[in-house]
Design an enzyme around this catalytic site. Structure first.
Site, mmCIF file in Angstrom:
data_model
loop_
_atom_site.group_PDB
_atom_site.id
_atom_site.type_symbol
_atom_site.label_atom_id
_atom_site.label_comp_id
_atom_site.label_asym_id
_atom_site.label_seq_id
_atom_site.Cartn_x
_atom_site.Cartn_y
_atom_site.Cartn_z
ATOM 1 N N ARG A 1 0.854 -1.193 0.000
ATOM 2 C CA ARG A 1 0.000 0.000 0.000
ATOM 3 C C ARG A 1 0.890 1.245 0.000
ATOM 4 N NH1 ARG A 1 -5.243 1.763 -0.684
ATOM 5 N NH2 ARG A 1 -6.106 2.893 1.079
ATOM 6 N N THR B 1 -9.551 0.584 -9.376
ATOM 7 C CA THR B 1 -8.812 -0.485 -8.729
ATOM 8 C C THR B 1 -8.994 -1.691 -9.622
ATOM 9 O OG1 THR B 1 -9.473 0.478 -6.665
ATOM 10 C CG2 THR B 1 -8.708 -1.788 -6.558
ATOM 11 N N THR C 1 -4.298 -0.631 -6.877
ATOM 12 C CA THR C 1 -5.138 0.527 -7.199
ATOM 13 C C THR C 1 -4.345 1.820 -7.333
ATOM 14 O OG1 THR C 1 -7.057 1.790 -6.404
ATOM 15 C CG2 THR C 1 -5.564 0.997 -4.723
ATOM 16 N N ASN D 1 -6.510 4.360 -6.757
ATOM 17 C CA ASN D 1 -7.663 4.935 -6.077
ATOM 18 C C ASN D 1 -8.738 5.395 -7.039
ATOM 19 O OD1 ASN D 1 -9.288 5.433 -3.958
ATOM 20 N ND2 ASN D 1 -8.401 7.397 -3.408
ATOM 21 N N GLU E 1 -4.190 8.161 -3.537
ATOM 22 C CA GLU E 1 -4.546 7.326 -2.391
ATOM 23 C C GLU E 1 -4.646 8.124 -1.086
ATOM 24 O OE1 GLU E 1 -6.043 3.923 -2.843
ATOM 25 O OE2 GLU E 1 -4.322 4.168 -4.158
ATOM 26 N N SER F 1 -7.764 0.857 3.803
ATOM 27 C CA SER F 1 -8.259 0.418 2.493
ATOM 28 C C SER F 1 -9.418 -0.552 2.669
ATOM 29 C CB SER F 1 -7.117 -0.279 1.758
ATOM 30 O OG SER F 1 -7.565 -0.926 0.607
ATOM 31 N N SER F 2 -10.195 -0.714 1.632
ATOM 32 C CA SER F 2 -11.237 -1.747 1.647
ATOM 33 C C SER F 2 -10.830 -2.962 0.833
ATOM 34 C CB SER F 2 -12.536 -1.190 1.049
ATOM 35 O OG SER F 2 -12.988 -0.096 1.791
ATOM 36 N N GLY G 1 -13.897 -1.429 -6.252
ATOM 37 C CA GLY G 1 -15.206 -0.890 -5.878
ATOM 38 C C GLY G 1 -15.231 -0.123 -4.568
ATOM 39 N N GLY G 2 -14.065 0.371 -4.117
ATOM 40 C CA GLY G 2 -14.039 1.182 -2.885
ATOM 41 C C GLY G 2 -14.675 0.411 -1.743
HETATM 42 O O1 DON Z 1 -8.059 1.133 -1.035
HETATM 43 C C1 DON Z 1 -9.241 1.396 -1.179
HETATM 44 O O2 DON Z 1 -10.126 0.957 -0.486
HETATM 45 C C2 DON Z 1 -9.625 2.290 -2.341
HETATM 46 N N1 DON Z 1 -8.525 3.148 -2.668
HETATM 47 C C3 DON Z 1 -10.029 1.437 -3.473
HETATM 48 C C4 DON Z 1 -10.546 2.262 -4.604
HETATM 49 C C5 DON Z 1 -11.375 1.491 -5.513
HETATM 50 O O3 DON Z 1 -11.635 0.322 -5.353
HETATM 51 C C6 DON Z 1 -11.938 2.260 -6.614
HETATM 52 N N2 DON Z 1 -12.382 1.422 -7.632
HETATM 53 N N3 DON Z 1 -13.391 0.961 -7.809
#
Ligand code: DON
Length: 573
Positions: free
Chosen positions: A109, A382, A400, A402, A421, A453-454, A474-475
């Site tokens: 990360r 991502t 990712t 972000n 990020e 992060s998720s 997908g955040g």
């Molecule tokens: O690390 C995370 O949780 C976010 N930066 C992920 C971003 C993400 O999945 C966007 N795409 N769909």
């Protein structure tokens, strides 16, 4: 006649009452999945969000590489052919399952620059300055991908860096032919392509959107990758690449320094794991999202979901409650383990899951009664990919930059997009970030710290044998997407194609609304949920759960490319 009408009424009843029965994993399902453009084989499988990258991974496997070798090759190839999301300018997580059952987690990360501070995105009145944590050089965390991929290769791979990176160099140098799915990505990201260094590469002649069948050549990126292949990790962190990024950052009000690059460290932690209905589920520990996946599973293990029914008000209420409770804890407690003490043992204990289950009654749990956050929007910046090799080694990677096309900046002559990020930190207590996440003190920005992060690359196994490899972009929807793939397969006995492609839902308490993809919930079920106090909001699709399932009986490995990502591909041999 009466018989036909009765049959129609009965079928309608089945559909409306959501008593749809899903077939179990079988040979006929394998055939069906394959005819839908999926892939299976006895030896190895690669599934990624871009077909050229998947093919490159497969070639590595066929040439005798193991799953880690293939994963590194795919990681570098996606940095070329999936520029919105694949990257060397960002960071991520890699989960490795070795054939003997040992599991390893590599955290690459991004970390905050040394000059970062908790209030760096606030004005004098303590208000967030719009765009500062999402656009431009101030949004950039120190990239971890190159160090993470190279470390994994050295420690767990068998091939040389040159062998696994060469295909990506060729892809960048000779170009790749864009398909509709690739072009759609540029189309969607149009707003982010205006910075001159970005436009020069990702707009045709610097001005127009690329079209299907156009060739995309990336010479600067080819040079950058060649430098990494020749000089190794130091080329990126201590050599000319770092110098170029830092010079561009300094010129554009950024705070990245050569020291940030030289000091950047990846780390290897114990993954989080939990058992679920006889399976072992392993995923990303903090700062990743696997704790949330396991918390939801621990809560759900106290219910018979199959008996509660497929997408019935009862089963959905139970699943929504598990989501709400797990997200509350995520946002309140979790942060970078090098900086905060994450109470993961407590959060993942069976006693704690039992105490959370006690909160679930007939009505929806009021989100105000727990720590919550909100969700506004979500891009697909991502990407997740999965690899299994012939010996039963498996790799799940989610990495990712972000948001879509990251911070929207490329340092001159480097050819790669930089991440944004830093927006994943709690940029201001009580305020939502770009995904609407309102996070706690544990995730405040500090020099050298990694934002929460998720991302949840996940491997499910039984008796040390891999059963399912999954993950998604997908955040904040990532953990709930992973959860649904798992329960679709394990509780509802769905074949992998259906488990991945079934319409999804997502809930995290605030806004007080469950998000659903089209046809995720029948009108009748919706009414049942409303009766319990839920609000349901339809949404466009999200995520891309590029997954692999290994049939425990035959050992056949099935890869499914999520239909939500038409540029992707599952390949096997
Ligand atoms: O690390 C995370 O949780 C976010 N930066 C992920 C971003 C993400 O999945 C966007 N795409 N769909």
């Amino acid at each position: 006649m009466v018989g036909v009408i009765s049959l129609i009424i009965f079928i309608n009843y089945l559909i409306n009452s959501s008593l749809l029965i899903y077939p179990t994993f079988s040979k006929s399902n394998l055939v069906r999945a394959t005819t839908l453009g999926k892939a299976y084989g006895k030896n190895g499988v690669v599934v990624s969000t871009q077909k050229d990258a998947s093919e490159i991974g497969l070639k590595i496997l066929k040439n005798g590489g193991n799953a880690v070798d293939a994963a590194i090759a795919v990681g570098y190839a996606l940095a070329v052919s999936d520029p919105c999301c694949g990257n060397i300018g960002g960071g991520g997580f890699m989960l490795i399952h070795q054939a003997d059952g040992t599991e390893k987690f590599i955290n690459f990360r991004e970390s905050a620059p040394l000059k970062a501070s908790a209030d760096m995105y606030l004005d004098q009145e303590n208000n967030l300055i719009e765009g500062l944590s999402t656009q431009g050089y101030l949004a950039v965390g120190v990239p971890g991908t190159v160090k993470g991929l190279n470390y994994a290769l050295e420690k767990y791979g068998t091939m040389s860096l040159k062998q696994v990176i060469d295909p990506a160099i060729n892809l960048a140098k000779q170009g790749y032919v864009l398909q509709q799915g690739d072009v759609d990505i540029f189309d969607r990201g149009k707003k982010k392509l205006s910075e001159p260094n970005v436009a020069k590469i990702f707009l045709k002649n610097g001005t127009d959107t690329y079209q299907p069948q156009d060739l995309l050549v990336q010479s600067d990126l080819a040079n950058t990758l060649s430098l990494i292949a020749q000089q190794g990790t130091d080329a990126f962190y201590k050599g000319s690449i770092a110098e170029k990024v830092v010079a561009a950052s300094e010129k554009n009000n950024g705070i990245l320094s050569l020291e940030d690059f030289a000091n950047y460290q990846i780390s290897e932690y114990e993954p989080v794991s939990c058992s679920y209905r006889g399976y072992q589920v392993t995923s990303s520990p903090p700062p990743g999202g696997g704790t949330t996946v396991c918390q939801m599973l621990n809560i759900l293990s106290g219910y018979d979901l199959k008996q509660l029914g497929w997408r019935t008000p009862q089963s959905l209420h139970t699943i929504f409650s598990s989501m709400l409770l797990a997200f509350g804890d995520r946002n309140h407690y979790l942060g970078d383990p090098d900086f905060v003490n994450n109470p993961t043992d407590k959060l993942l204990s069976i006693d704690y899951a039992t105490s959370l289950r006690d909160k679930i009654a007939f009505e929806a749990i009021p989100p105000e009664s727990i720590y919550t956050n909100g969700l506004q929007s979500e891009g697909t910046s991502t990407t997740h990919y999965s690899v299994v090799d012939r010996d039963g080694n498996a790799v799940a990677v989610t990495y990712t930059i972000n948001s879509y096309f990251g911070a929207g900046v490329i340092a001159p002559e480097t050819g790669f997009l930089l991440n944004n990020e830093m927006d994943d930190f709690t940029t201001k207590l009580g305020e939502a970030n770009q995904f609407g996440l309102r996070q706690g003190e544990a995730n405040l920005n500090e020099p050298g710290k990694r934002p929460l992060s998720s991302m949840s690359p996940t491997i499910v196994s039984k008796h040390n044998q891999v059963y399912l490899v999954t993950g998604s972009p997908g955040g904040s929807t990532i953990p709930t997407t992973v959860l649904q793939v798992i329960i679709n397969a394990i509780d509802y006995g769905m074949n992998l194609n259906d488990a991945v492609n079934a319409p999804r839902f997502h809930y995290q308490g605030f806004p007080k609304s469950v998000r659903t993809e089209a046809q995720a919930i029948t009108p009748k079920t919706m009414r049942g949920l409303q009766l319990r106090g839920y609000k349901v909001t339809p949404s466009r699709q999200w995520g891309a759960a590029e997954s692999i399932l290994v049939d425990p009986k035959t050992g056949i490995k099935l890869g499914i490319n999520d239909i939500r990502k038409p540029a992707g591909k599952a390949v096997a041999y």
